[in-house]
Design a protein around this motif. Structure first.
Motif, PDB file in Angstrom:
ATOM      1  N   ASP A 117       0.943  -1.628   0.111  1.00  0.00           N
ATOM      2  CA  ASP A 117       0.230   0.145   0.330  1.00  0.00           C
ATOM      3  C   ASP A 117       0.977   1.293  -0.207  1.00  0.00           C
ATOM      4  OD1 ASP A 117      -2.009  -1.539   0.035  1.00  0.00           O
ATOM      5  OD2 ASP A 117      -2.674  -0.748   2.253  1.00  0.00           O
ATOM      6  N   ALA A 118       2.164   1.322   0.507  1.00  0.00           N
ATOM      7  CA  ALA A 118       2.582   2.753   0.619  1.00  0.00           C
ATOM      8  C   ALA A 118       3.785   2.419  -0.837  1.00  0.00           C
ATOM      9  CB  ALA A 118       3.682   2.251   1.966  1.00  0.00           C
ATOM     10  N   TYR A 119       3.916   1.431  -1.211  1.00  0.00           N
ATOM     11  CA  TYR A 119       5.039   1.278  -2.061  1.00  0.00           C
ATOM     12  C   TYR A 119       3.887   2.016  -3.207  1.00  0.00           C
ATOM     13  CZ  TYR A 119       8.956  -0.984  -0.902  1.00  0.00           C
ATOM     14  OH  TYR A 119      10.034  -1.608  -0.349  1.00  0.00           O
ATOM     15  N   HIS A 120       2.141   2.017  -3.024  1.00  0.00           N
ATOM     16  CA  HIS A 120       1.381   2.388  -4.153  1.00  0.00           C
ATOM     17  C   HIS A 120       0.929   3.644  -4.303  1.00  0.00           C
ATOM     18  CE1 HIS A 120      -2.406   2.872  -6.729  1.00  0.00           C
ATOM     19  NE2 HIS A 120      -3.116   2.924  -5.512  1.00  0.00           N
ATOM     20  N   VAL A 121       0.690   4.201  -2.603  1.00  0.00           N
ATOM     21  CA  VAL A 121       0.710   5.947  -2.484  1.00  0.00           C
ATOM     22  C   VAL A 121       2.095   6.229  -3.413  1.00  0.00           C
ATOM     23  CG1 VAL A 121       0.751   7.733  -1.495  1.00  0.00           C
ATOM     24  CG2 VAL A 121      -0.717   5.537  -0.951  1.00  0.00           C
ATOM     25  N   ARG A 122       3.712   5.923  -3.214  1.00  0.00           N
ATOM     26  CA  ARG A 122       5.020   6.442  -4.184  1.00  0.00           C
ATOM     27  C   ARG A 122       4.544   6.542  -5.583  1.00  0.00           C
ATOM     28  NH1 ARG A 122       9.046   3.476  -0.204  1.00  0.00           N
ATOM     29  NH2 ARG A 122       9.947   4.781  -2.138  1.00  0.00           N
ATOM     30  N   ARG A 123       4.411   5.001  -5.310  1.00  0.00           N
ATOM     31  CA  ARG A 123       4.079   4.959  -7.239  1.00  0.00           C
ATOM     32  C   ARG A 123       2.608   5.735  -8.257  1.00  0.00           C
ATOM     33  NH1 ARG A 123       4.726  -0.811  -6.180  1.00  0.00           N
ATOM     34  NH2 ARG A 123       6.564  -1.132  -6.960  1.00  0.00           N
ATOM     35  N   VAL A 124       1.511   6.277  -7.215  1.00  0.00           N
ATOM     36  CA  VAL A 124       0.925   6.915  -7.699  1.00  0.00           C
ATOM     37  C   VAL A 124       1.746   9.202  -7.632  1.00  0.00           C
ATOM     38  CG1 VAL A 124      -1.054   8.205  -7.475  1.00  0.00           C
ATOM     39  CG2 VAL A 124      -1.213   5.867  -6.864  1.00  0.00           C
ATOM     40  N   VAL A 125       1.556   8.955  -6.580  1.00  0.00           N
ATOM     41  CA  VAL A 125       2.862  10.416  -6.043  1.00  0.00           C
ATOM     42  C   VAL A 125       3.995  10.347  -6.908  1.00  0.00           C
ATOM     43  CG1 VAL A 125       3.390  12.383  -4.736  1.00  0.00           C
ATOM     44  CG2 VAL A 125       1.435  10.590  -3.927  1.00  0.00           C
ATOM     45  N   PHE A 126       4.557  10.176  -7.247  1.00  0.00           N
ATOM     46  CA  PHE A 126       6.596  10.115  -7.707  1.00  0.00           C
ATOM     47  C   PHE A 126       6.390   9.851  -9.146  1.00  0.00           C
ATOM     48  CE2 PHE A 126       7.027  10.475  -3.013  1.00  0.00           C
ATOM     49  CZ  PHE A 126       7.870  11.519  -2.480  1.00  0.00           C
ATOM     50  N   VAL A 127       5.871   8.282  -9.181  1.00  0.00           N
ATOM     51  CA  VAL A 127       6.478   7.740 -10.728  1.00  0.00           C
ATOM     52  C   VAL A 127       5.024   8.884 -11.566  1.00  0.00           C
ATOM     53  CG1 VAL A 127       6.432   5.920 -11.935  1.00  0.00           C
ATOM     54  CG2 VAL A 127       7.399   5.939 -10.039  1.00  0.00           C
ATOM     55  N   ASP A 128       3.943   8.400 -11.438  1.00  0.00           N
ATOM     56  CA  ASP A 128       3.276   8.436 -11.768  1.00  0.00           C
ATOM     57  C   ASP A 128       2.673  10.265 -12.376  1.00  0.00           C
ATOM     58  OD1 ASP A 128       2.546   5.961 -12.465  1.00  0.00           O
ATOM     59  OD2 ASP A 128       0.677   5.034 -11.612  1.00  0.00           O
ATOM     60  N   GLU A 129       2.100  10.810 -11.484  1.00  0.00           N
ATOM     61  CA  GLU A 129       2.186  12.158 -10.931  1.00  0.00           C
ATOM     62  C   GLU A 129       3.423  13.230 -11.609  1.00  0.00           C
ATOM     63  OE1 GLU A 129       0.604  15.710  -7.907  1.00  0.00           O
ATOM     64  OE2 GLU A 129       0.132  13.679  -7.489  1.00  0.00           O
ATOM     65  N   GLN A 130       4.534  12.670 -10.819  1.00  0.00           N
ATOM     66  CA  GLN A 130       5.633  13.740 -11.048  1.00  0.00           C
ATOM     67  C   GLN A 130       7.115  13.489 -12.262  1.00  0.00           C
ATOM     68  OE1 GLN A 130       7.844  14.000  -6.903  1.00  0.00           O
ATOM     69  NE2 GLN A 130       5.583  15.783  -6.464  1.00  0.00           N
TER      70      GLN A 130
END
Length: 141
Positions: free
Chosen positions: A14-27
């Motif tokens: 779940d933590a990795y999912h949030v990080r991917r959404v914010v850092f990888v997908d968004e930024q």
């Protein structure tokens, strides 16, 4: 928001999912830079709104500091003080481990936010994953 210190693989995912959404997908940070060799030994935190993971961070101990890293909140949940809440939780973990200083590398657009919760800029601007950052510290004593 309920903040948990990650204790199982579901919470870590779940933590990795949030990080991917914010850092990888968004930024647009390359995933190989976002998920790195320090993740296996770091302490991870994840924030939930109900059953939904909405915030994440990781914490390491480096050179006498608790180093706050990968702090993120999903776009839909920003503006609800979740960033402050997860940082407070990280600072508590730092104290529990016997440290009295915190350090982080802040994206420059978030520098004022970190200043508002007691962090001081101690470096010039530098690039990390192509994004401007500054190093900031805070005494927790």
């Amino acid at each position: 928001m309920d903040i948990l210190k990650v204790s199982n693989s579901v919470q870590k995912d779940d933590a990795y999912h949030v990080r991917r959404v914010v850092f990888v997908d968004e930024q647009k940070v390359p995933e190989e830079l976002e998920i790195d060799e320090f993740d296996d030994t770091a302490i991870h935190l994840v924030g939930y709104e109900g059953e939904q993971p909405v915030a994440a961070s990781r914490l390491r101990f480096v050179e006498g500091y608790g180093k706050l890293e990968r702090i993120c909140v999903t776009k839909e949940q920003r503006g609800r003080s979740y960033g402050k809440k997860i940082i407070k939780a990280m600072e508590e973990v730092i104290r529990e481990h016997g440290y009295s200083k915190a350090k982080l590398n802040a994206q420059t657009h978030a520098e004022e936010f970190y200043e508002s919760i007691g962090y001081l800029t101690v470096s010039g601007e530098f690039l990390d994953a192509g994004i401007p950052h500054v190093t900031m510290t805070k005494s927790l004593s």
